[in-house]
Design a protein around this motif. Structure first.
Motif, short mmCIF file in Angstrom:
data_model
loop_
_atom_site.label_atom_id
_atom_site.label_comp_id
_atom_site.label_asym_id
_atom_site.label_seq_id
_atom_site.Cartn_x
_atom_site.Cartn_y
_atom_site.Cartn_z
N TYR A 305 17.39 22.41 6.63
CA TYR A 305 17.72 22.69 8.02
C TYR A 305 19.12 22.15 8.31
O TYR A 305 19.50 21.07 7.91
CB TYR A 305 16.68 22.06 8.95
CG TYR A 305 15.28 22.58 8.67
CD1 TYR A 305 15.00 23.94 8.80
CD2 TYR A 305 14.28 21.74 8.23
CE1 TYR A 305 13.73 24.44 8.52
CE2 TYR A 305 13.01 22.22 7.94
CZ TYR A 305 12.74 23.58 8.09
OH TYR A 305 11.49 24.07 7.81
N GLY A 306 19.91 22.96 9.01
CA GLY A 306 21.31 22.59 9.24
C GLY A 306 22.21 22.92 8.07
O GLY A 306 23.32 22.40 7.97
N TYR A 332 20.69 21.38 15.11
CA TYR A 332 21.24 21.86 13.84
C TYR A 332 22.32 22.94 13.96
O TYR A 332 23.01 23.23 12.98
CB TYR A 332 20.11 22.40 12.95
CG TYR A 332 19.13 21.34 12.51
CD1 TYR A 332 19.46 20.43 11.51
CD2 TYR A 332 17.88 21.24 13.11
CE1 TYR A 332 18.56 19.45 11.12
CE2 TYR A 332 16.96 20.26 12.72
CZ TYR A 332 17.32 19.37 11.72
OH TYR A 332 16.43 18.41 11.32
N SER A 334 25.69 25.08 14.52
CA SER A 334 27.13 24.85 14.48
C SER A 334 27.82 25.52 15.67
O SER A 334 29.04 25.57 15.75
CB SER A 334 27.72 25.39 13.17
OG SER A 334 27.55 26.80 13.11
#
Length: 414
Positions: A305-306, A332, A334
């Motif tokens: 995740y992320g 998470y 961006s």
């Protein structure tokens, strides 16, 4: 300081003096020349591809094809057809003392671009910078050195044909020292825009003395709500994940409402034919087991995740509520592109209101986060920050403004 920086600075002052017909003709000629030089460009591109591993996530970005070059040429022609963004009057006002104020758009000046294995960026940046009155200083990666040199040589041949200064576009050497010089070029470069992975962006932001506009990495989510249409969802998930896996708007994590877990095998079925590896949390894993190829199915770990995968990999997370989905995205994301698949207007409106991203989608693939798709002709990158520009950065985002004050002898008395 590298003397080329002073030459580019001086050359930048000549661009706003060019007529709009000249600018547009140069762009059309660059597009035509690119199409006529397809074989030359492909030959140079093959030299770069030959030293990159096929499984490298950057390989697809590096690769040029006849179709991609024709698409690039089409984007350049579209830029030529767009309105000129410089010299637009944004506001006028007459003060009580008779001073006439106007707020007018102007070029940024010299734009430095630091980018990785993306030769299309060389064309896009030149087209957008010229049409917005800016000079461009390019620092491409060593992975695309041959491709970028061939493209800049082609562009400069067109500039020479029109008796224009070659220094309005300049390609720095691919070695690391060139980027260090650019990042320190205060007074010569007005803004630097990094375009690449998160490590490149972080490096430029940390080390640059020149102002930076971030075009961030894409850690992209799609939330399939309890009210989602599963046929729409299957199509969107497939497109967002597999259309081009190496681009920043590709899907990285599917969030699914727990009440719709019974539909997850259906939603992901098309991904199996593309051999997409799925990292699923425990509830999703149990539903997919036996219904998705076991070799492509794994239990999700925290690091999945992320992550911007840039490959045929995708994470899956089960959520109990819309609020859980919103919390996961806030943690998470961006802030590039996020999507919701839902029929509930209440869910849709809350998602649109709460999600903080440059582009937020309803019942649509995130693959559309692209300057050309937004009708902007091309883009210099997708800005994920909030100052100056956000989302696809095209012509208008490459301008600033200045105040013009016309008087008839007024002086300030206090």
């Amino acid at each position: 300081m590298n003397p080329i920086f002073d030459r580019i600075r001086k050359a930048s002052r000549t661009i706003p003096l060019l007529s709009l017909p000249t600018i547009n003709q140069v762009l059309v000629d660059v597009a035509d020349t690119a199409e006529s030089a397809i074989e030359i460009l492909l030959a140079e591109n093959k030299k770069d591809l030959a030293v990159m591993a096929l499984q490298d996530a950057k390989y697809d970005r590096l690769k040029l094809t006849p179709e991609r070059i024709k698409s690039i040429a089409s984007d350049i022609r579209q830029v030529a057809s767009l309105p000129y963004p410089v010299g637009k009057t944004l506001l006028t006002r007459t003060l009580p003392n008779g001073l006439e104020l106007s707020k007018v758009t102007v070029p940024l000046g010299v734009i430095g671009i630091v980018y990785e294995a993306r030769p299309n960026v060389t064309f896009d940046v030149f087209a957008l910078c010229l049409k917005s009155g800016n000079a461009c200083l390019l620092k491409g990666g060593s992975d695309a050195a041959n491709s970028n040199r061939a493209i800049v040589t082609l562009i400069q041949s067109v500039l020479q044909k029109h008796n224009l200064n070659n220094d309005i576009v300049h390609l720095l050497p691919p070695d690391r020292s060139a980027i260090e010089e650019m990042l320190q070029a205060v007074g010569y470069v007005d803004v630097i825009i990094p375009r690449g992975g998160q490590s490149l962006i972080n490096y430029v932001r940390t080390h640059s003395k020149v102002p930076v506009i971030e075009t961030g990495a894409g850690i992209v989510h799609t939330y399939f709500d309890a009210s989602g249409d599963k046929a729409i969802g299957q199509s969107i998930i497939h497109n967002a994940k597999t259309r081009r896996v190496s681009v920043c708007n590709a899907l990285d994590c599917l969030l699914i409402h727990q009440s719709r877990l019974a539909d997850i095998a259906y939603l992901l079925a098309p991904l199996a034919s593309k051999e997409v590896q799925v990292f699923a949390d425990e509830p999703a894993y149990r539903q997919l087991e036996g219904h998705y190829p076991q070799a492509l199915l794994a239990r999700a770990q925290p690091e999945h995740y992320g992550t911007e995968f840039l490959s045929l990999k995708m994470a899956v997370k089960t959520v109990a509520t819309l609020e859980d989905a919103l919390d996961h995205i806030a943690t998470y994301s961006s802030k590039h592109s996020e999507a919701v698949i839902a029929q509930s207007s209440e869910v849709i409106e809350k998602f649109l209101t709460v999600v903080d991203a440059a582009a937020v989608y309803v019942n649509s693939s995130t693959a559309f986060t692209d300057g050309a798709q937004f009708g902007l002709g091309a883009e210099i990158g997708i800005s994920t920050q909030k100052l100056h520009a956000r989302g696809p950065m095209a012509l208008e985002e490459l301008t600033s403004y200045k105040w013009i004050i016309r008087g008839s002898g007024q002086v300030r008395s206090s």
